[in-house]
Structure formats: structure tokens, C-alpha cells
Write a protein that holds these residues in place. Sequence first.
Motif: not given
Lengths: 113, 113
Positions: A32, A34, A36, A44, A46, A49, B34, B36, B44, B46, B49, B97-102, B104-105
Motif C-alpha cells: 500500500x 500513503x 501525509x 506529518x 495521515x 491510504x 517509531x 524518525x 523522514x 527511520x 522501531x 500487525x496492521x501496518x496502516x497509518x502512522x 506522529x507526535x
Amino acid sequence: SQKIEQNSEALNIQEGKTATLTCNYTNYSPAYLQWYRQDPGRGPVFLLLIRENEKEKRKERLKVTFDTTLKQSLFHITASQPADSATYLCALDIRTGRRALTFGSGTRLQVQP
Amino acid sequence: SQTIHQWPATLVQPVGSPLSLECTVEGTSNPNLYWYRQAAGRGLQLLFYSVGIGQISSEVPQNLSASRPQDRQFILSSKKLLLSDSGFYLCAWSVLLRNTEAFFGQGTRLTVV
């Protein structure tokens, strides 16, 4: 080598026009992709996706396309506004088992009133 | 709802001094975490993680280390800062386990002088 490239460092457009940002990648087969938004001095945020089996995804004035043959994603902002001015980053899951995103360097969009 | 806290917002440290940046997440359990780093006008990079307490993966050899003493706490450290450690440091989390959106702070602007 593996690379993610975003079309230009900066893009200037007039308010009301459609902004089109490009993200190209090489040597990846991402599950996938994404997009940002990043404002100066902030983290950043989101936006969208899109999965490898999807051609297009929309959210309000935003549209993302994903062409896994061309290894390219296009990010469109229609009816752009000065408030859309920001840096836009694309990010990939590069499927190495590493559970982290790889980011492009971003395109800074400036929408002129 | 989930929130992520990162502090301090800005930091000026002399070369050779130690560093400790802290990040905590609220409202979720077992997140991927994570660190970055973003150089001026760049994407960014990395740094580290973590998929669980005490589990740290390092992406690049460097003068920094990371620790995860609790499920929702992630710390970035250095024993002796270098000038090249200056940058914008961002903590982020995603659903395990989903690896979708991150998410951020707000980032820490570190200047080593």
C-alpha cells in the motif's frame, strides 16, 4: 537501489486550480501507499491510504491514484485553497518484514490566493 | 481516543552532552513505535522501531540508541551528542500487525551547538 521520488521540491499554483503531486518508486512492490501532510515545525498527518489492488481513492477534495505497473502514485487536490499550502509526503510499506514506512522527501505546495 | 505525547518541543544541547527524548502513547495497547529524524527540507529517515517492550530494531548505524521500558513509552538517547545529530526528531505509532497509518507526535527540534 531502492528509491522513492516526489516530483519536485516545490509546486506553486493558483487558488481554485487542481494540484497534482507525483510519487515514483523503484525496486519496491508495496502492499500500500500513503500520503501525509506536514506543516512547518509539525509532525506529518495521515491523509489517505491506497492498497495495491486499488486504482483510485477519494476523500473530499483529495484523490489518490496508484499504478503498480508504472510504480507511481498521483495525489490530486481539487479546488485548491491557500490553507492547502503544506508539504505532502508519500510513504510506502516496502514489504521487507520491517514494520515501518519509508517516506519520500516531500513536495512543498504553495497555493496563491 | 489515541494521543501521542513527545517532549521537549525544542532543545539546544552542546556537543558531547547526553540526550534523552521521551514519547508516550495513550489510548491504545501494543502499538508499533517509531523514531524518525528529518533534516531540513528532507524526508523522514527511520532511526528505530519497536514491536514490543524491549524489542528495538535499528535502521542505521549512529550515535543514538532507543529503549522501550513500557508498552507505550519510547525513549531516544545518546551518551554524547555530535553536531550531525541536529535535526527534527519525530516519534510515531501505528497499530500492531496492521501496518496502516502512522500517527506522529509534534516533534522535537534538536540543535547541537
